[in-house]
Write an enzyme that holds these catalytic residues in place. Structure first.
Site, PDB file in Angstrom:
ATOM      1  N   ARG A  27      59.217 -20.474 -67.835  1.00 40.18           N
ATOM      2  CA  ARG A  27      58.679 -19.362 -68.615  1.00 40.18           C
ATOM      3  C   ARG A  27      59.277 -18.025 -68.179  1.00 40.18           C
ATOM      4  O   ARG A  27      59.070 -17.022 -68.845  1.00 40.18           O
ATOM      5  CB  ARG A  27      57.161 -19.313 -68.453  1.00 40.18           C
ATOM      6  CG  ARG A  27      56.483 -20.577 -68.935  1.00 40.18           C
ATOM      7  CD  ARG A  27      55.034 -20.562 -68.572  1.00 40.18           C
ATOM      8  NE  ARG A  27      54.351 -19.486 -69.249  1.00 40.18           N
ATOM      9  CZ  ARG A  27      53.714 -19.601 -70.405  1.00 40.18           C
ATOM     10  NH1 ARG A  27      53.688 -20.758 -71.008  1.00 40.18           N
ATOM     11  NH2 ARG A  27      53.108 -18.589 -70.958  1.00 40.18           N
ATOM     12  N   TRP A  76      55.958 -12.218 -63.648  1.00 46.04           N
ATOM     13  CA  TRP A  76      57.041 -11.584 -64.421  1.00 46.04           C
ATOM     14  C   TRP A  76      56.650 -10.116 -64.483  1.00 46.04           C
ATOM     15  O   TRP A  76      55.685  -9.755 -65.154  1.00 46.04           O
ATOM     16  CB  TRP A  76      57.092 -12.223 -65.804  1.00 46.04           C
ATOM     17  CG  TRP A  76      58.280 -11.891 -66.633  1.00 46.04           C
ATOM     18  CD1 TRP A  76      59.520 -12.462 -66.552  1.00 46.04           C
ATOM     19  CD2 TRP A  76      58.348 -10.963 -67.722  1.00 46.04           C
ATOM     20  NE1 TRP A  76      60.349 -11.939 -67.506  1.00 46.04           N
ATOM     21  CE2 TRP A  76      59.658 -11.016 -68.233  1.00 46.04           C
ATOM     22  CE3 TRP A  76      57.438 -10.087 -68.308  1.00 46.04           C
ATOM     23  CZ2 TRP A  76      60.079 -10.238 -69.293  1.00 46.04           C
ATOM     24  CZ3 TRP A  76      57.859  -9.296 -69.367  1.00 46.04           C
ATOM     25  CH2 TRP A  76      59.172  -9.380 -69.857  1.00 46.04           C
ATOM     26  N   ASN A 101      47.392 -13.178 -65.616  1.00 49.64           N
ATOM     27  CA  ASN A 101      48.432 -13.028 -66.643  1.00 49.64           C
ATOM     28  C   ASN A 101      47.937 -11.982 -67.635  1.00 49.64           C
ATOM     29  O   ASN A 101      46.745 -11.946 -67.949  1.00 49.64           O
ATOM     30  CB  ASN A 101      48.626 -14.325 -67.434  1.00 49.64           C
ATOM     31  CG  ASN A 101      49.370 -15.375 -66.645  1.00 49.64           C
ATOM     32  OD1 ASN A 101      49.757 -15.145 -65.511  1.00 49.64           O
ATOM     33  ND2 ASN A 101      49.553 -16.535 -67.241  1.00 49.64           N
ATOM     34  N   GLY A 102      48.854 -11.190 -68.191  1.00 44.34           N
ATOM     35  CA  GLY A 102      48.435 -10.212 -69.204  1.00 44.34           C
ATOM     36  C   GLY A 102      48.503  -8.797 -68.665  1.00 44.34           C
ATOM     37  O   GLY A 102      49.108  -8.543 -67.614  1.00 44.34           O
ATOM     38  N   GLU A 491      71.507 -14.217 -76.021  1.00 47.39           N
ATOM     39  CA  GLU A 491      70.472 -14.424 -75.005  1.00 47.39           C
ATOM     40  C   GLU A 491      70.916 -15.308 -73.854  1.00 47.39           C
ATOM     41  O   GLU A 491      70.457 -15.116 -72.739  1.00 47.39           O
ATOM     42  CB  GLU A 491      69.152 -14.902 -75.621  1.00 47.39           C
ATOM     43  CG  GLU A 491      69.193 -16.222 -76.308  1.00 47.39           C
ATOM     44  CD  GLU A 491      67.858 -16.586 -76.952  1.00 47.39           C
ATOM     45  OE1 GLU A 491      66.804 -16.095 -76.541  1.00 47.39           O
ATOM     46  OE2 GLU A 491      67.889 -17.388 -77.896  1.00 47.39           O
ATOM     47  N   LYS A 606      59.788 -17.410 -71.808  1.00 50.16           N
ATOM     48  CA  LYS A 606      59.661 -18.422 -72.859  1.00 50.16           C
ATOM     49  C   LYS A 606      58.610 -18.042 -73.884  1.00 50.16           C
ATOM     50  O   LYS A 606      58.799 -18.203 -75.072  1.00 50.16           O
ATOM     51  CB  LYS A 606      59.328 -19.770 -72.215  1.00 50.16           C
ATOM     52  CG  LYS A 606      59.190 -20.919 -73.189  1.00 50.16           C
ATOM     53  CD  LYS A 606      60.521 -21.237 -73.839  1.00 50.16           C
ATOM     54  CE  LYS A 606      60.424 -22.286 -74.917  1.00 50.16           C
ATOM     55  NZ  LYS A 606      61.620 -22.270 -75.778  1.00 50.16           N
TER      56      LYS A 606
HETATM   57  C1  F6R Z   1      64.922 -17.236 -78.963  1.00 47.96           C
HETATM   58  C2  F6R Z   1      63.494 -17.465 -78.751  1.00 47.96           C
HETATM   59  C3  F6R Z   1      62.572 -16.345 -79.076  1.00 47.96           C
HETATM   60  C4  F6R Z   1      61.290 -16.886 -79.719  1.00 47.96           C
HETATM   61  C5  F6R Z   1      60.297 -15.738 -79.934  1.00 47.96           C
HETATM   62  C6  F6R Z   1      59.034 -16.203 -80.624  1.00 47.96           C
HETATM   63  O1  F6R Z   1      65.670 -18.355 -78.600  1.00 47.96           O
HETATM   64  O2  F6R Z   1      63.082 -18.506 -78.314  1.00 47.96           O
HETATM   65  O3  F6R Z   1      63.189 -15.416 -79.904  1.00 47.96           O
HETATM   66  O4  F6R Z   1      61.608 -17.499 -80.925  1.00 47.96           O
HETATM   67  O5  F6R Z   1      59.944 -15.169 -78.690  1.00 47.96           O
HETATM   68  O6  F6R Z   1      58.351 -17.148 -79.876  1.00 47.96           O
HETATM   69  P1  F6R Z   1      57.302 -18.119 -80.536  1.00 47.96           P
HETATM   70  O7  F6R Z   1      58.012 -18.973 -81.529  1.00 47.96           O
HETATM   71  O8  F6R Z   1      56.707 -18.918 -79.404  1.00 47.96           O
HETATM   72  O9  F6R Z   1      56.271 -17.240 -81.198  1.00 47.96           O
END
Ligand code: F6R
Length: 611
Positions: A27, A76, A101-102, A491, A606
């Site tokens: 993550r 993070w 977290n948050g 990325e 992630k």
């Molecule tokens: C790019 C990537 C991000 C996610 C974005 C949305 O490879 O993985 O751009 O697509 O952060 O994340 P979700 O789909 O979990 O809302």
């Protein structure tokens, strides 16, 4: 983003916490830590081990630590640099440890008040405020539970927390408000984590906490209170996710593994749809009525999921004639004015926990009579729980930060959605629907065929590593795929790349084209191919180096290109799914050649659970 793991057991929890944290590494994080109520002393004492580094370093430092109850964290950085002093867990008073977290929005006010009450701060984090606040409330409250409840009442913002208190050495409390938290149940032991991935080796029996829930775990029993402090029962769910899915197997990186898992992920996602045809019930009991009466469609998502939404607009508009708009969640969440009555909001998210997206759908609900349809890869996520309708993609656990199989399964699900909308609204004939449906069973084999062309993308990657910029071009449904290809390269390979609709080239970006600008072009053998040919000529005339990915039948373009990958199959309406594969492989091999941290690219996380 940050990760939380907690455990209470009759055995030493340190190995479970460390294993849990290592399963959350994907993550993204910069420091890590663990706190235990240690059993070695004559009386229980709090022990804390932290490192400004990887979980492997933490494991080394904690190798002699032991305790039956503990909390752990990967941080993070948001408030304060990634130092050991800022790493979690944070000590409150001399008796409380907190992982979090948050973001706590009112941390500055609370901090000032706590300093006035005599608390000394040793970090720059908002989390330390929570720890001291709980310690402060403990000095007044009758018990651990009421102290945490009272502290939470004062917090503004989004959070998930885990709390230890030396005076309740058999108990650990966790709570969530805006950030995900799941409880795992074992035999005479229980756990909690911000992501099921951390708990998979320990149990498949999970309780998903709802917004505002607080849980008290003591190994034998779990009690949960809701946001009104009422004792509640939450359902226990048995997962069928195998812990092996977090294993790397023969692959170098999770991203590579996940690229190659796409034929299976797509087959699993399409399984239900193939059995049901384009039946709206796939999305929920009320789907047929909602699909028929919807006045407009608005798609909201972030990043790759947003690109999937852009593709879906072409499909839905073509098959239903409905007006479709596509919005970036971080923009839409602040839109004002009324949302058109009867709009069907399609919220797309791999994780179902993306903060901007959750805020966007809540904003939509406040601004109009809308229905929410969630497309998500995680069962019981906040997004699916808040939606009226949903469809789960079956990509399985995706660990690489760059979305691959989650993205293509979203596309497959959106294609099914477009067909189902057309079916419900009778905008296509039976024969037309059948023609669309007939492509689906072929998809996994089409993807396998394209994966077998990997070596060509390795060759291209060799060339691409020497460039600092790249342009990606496509038309129609391949325009969003150009955007997605460019995002992947940015990325993980850290090469500046831009995706453009090919027809947009001469409205600006053509000025950038010279022999130092590689241009990756996606060409479908469709009615727009002739138009794309004109764009290729424009580029070739300016010395641009064209790398062409094309369907069979596009060979007329070959004289203009430096290198071409002709796909082994025709892709029909599924072109955006199939063309994603070589672009993922290209980004992957370029990044690998450059030696970047492919699965955990710098500065990225992630699941983006904070704004
Ligand atoms: C790019 C990537 C991000 C996610 C974005 C949305 O490879 O993985 O751009 O697509 O952060 O994340 P979700 O789909 O979990 O809302």
């Amino acid at each position: 983003m940050c990760g939380i793991v907690g455990a209470v057991s009759t055995r030493n929890v340190v190995p479970m916490l460390i294993e849990g944290l290592s399963r959350l590494e994907y993550r993204g994080y910069d420091s890590s830590g663990i706190a235990l109520i240690s059993q070695s002393a004559t009386q229980p004492c709090l022990e804390r081990i932290r490192v400004a580094g990887r979980v492997a370093d933490l494991a080394q430092k904690a190798q002699h630590a032991s305790g039956l109850i503990g909390i752990a964290h990967t941080r993070w950085a948001t408030h304060g640099a990634p130092t050991e002093a800022n790493a979690h867990p944070h000590l409150g008073g001399d008796n409380v440890m907190v992982v979090h977290n948050g973001i706590i929005e009112n941390f500055a006010e609370l901090k000032a008040e706590l300093i006035e009450c005599g608390f000394a701060f040793s970090s720059d984090t908002d989390t330390e405020v929570i720890a001291h606040l709980i310690a402060y409330e403990l000095s007044k409250a009758p018990d651990f539970l009421s102290a945490v409840q009272e502290a939470i009442r004062q917090l503004k913002g989004a959070f998930a927390i885990g709390v230890l208190n030396i005076n309740s050495p058999q108990q650990v409390i966790c709570a969530r408000q805006g950030s995900p938290l799941v409880i795992g149940l074992g035999f005479q032991e229980s756990f909690f984590a911000s992501d099921i991935a951390a708990l998979l080796p320990l149990t498949q029996k999970m309780i998903y906490l709802e917004e505002g829930d607080l849980a008290l775990l003591n190994g034998q029993a779990i009690q949960i209170w809701d946001s009104k402090n009422t004792l509640v029962e939450r359902p226990i769910r048995m997962l069928d996710v195998c812990s092996d899915s977090a294993e790397l197997g023969p692959y170098r990186h999770y991203m590579q593994k996940e690229i190659f898992e796409q034929p299976v992920a797509l087959a699993n996602t399409l399984n239900q749809a193939l059995a049901a045809g384009f039946a709206p019930t796939l999305f929920g009991e009320d789907a047929a009525a909602i699909f028929t009466t919807a006045t407009a469609i608005r798609i909201i998502a972030c990043g790759s999921s947003y690109h999937a939404g852009l593709v879906a607009r072409y499909w839905i508009e073509a098959y239903t004639g409905m007006p479709v708009s596509v919005d970036i969640a971080s923009e839409y969440r602040y839109s004002q004015g009324l949302e058109q009555r009867g709009t069907l909001i399609i919220a797309i998210s791999q994780s179902g926990e993306t903060a901007d997206l959750l805020a966007a759908i809540r904003n939509a609900k406040e601004r109009g009579e809308v229905k929410i349809l969630a497309l998500c890869n995680v069962a019981h996520s906040t997004l699916t729980r808040e939606a009226d309708l949903s469809l789960l993609t079956q990509a399985g656990l995706e660990i690489g930060v760059a979305s691959t199989k989650a993205f293509t399964t979203q596309l497959a699900a959106l294609y099914v959605l477009a067909g189902s909308l057309a079916n419900a609204r009778q905008t296509l004939s039976e024969a037309q629907l059948l023609e669309l449906a007939n492509w689906l069973p072929r998809l996994p084999a089409m993807i396998s065929a394209v994966l077998s062309q990997e070596s060509e993308m390795e060759n291209w990657a060799q060339a691409l590593t020497h460039f600092e910029h790249a342009l990606y071009l496509g038309r129609n449904t391949l325009f969003p795929i150009a955007l997605e290809g460019a995002l992947k390269l940015k990325e993980i390979a850290y090469i500046h790349a831009e995706g453009y609709a090919a027809g947009e080239l001469k409205h600006g970006p053509l000025a950038l084209v010279d022999e130092d600008m590689p241009i990756i072009v996606c060409a479908a053998n469709d009615s727009l191919f002739e138009k794309l040919m004109s764009n290729l000529r424009e580029v070739e005339a300016r010395g641009g180096q064209i790398y062409l990915i094309a369907e069979p039948g596009c060979e007329a373009a070959l004289p203009y290109v430096k290198s071409a990958l002709i796909l082994p199959i025709s892709t029909g309406p599924l072109a955006p799914i199939v063309f994603s594969i070589p672009l993922q492989l290209l980004a992957y091999h370029t990044a690998h050649r450059k030696g970047t941290d492919v699965d955990k690219p710098r500065n990225l996380a992630k699941s983006v659970t904070v704004e």
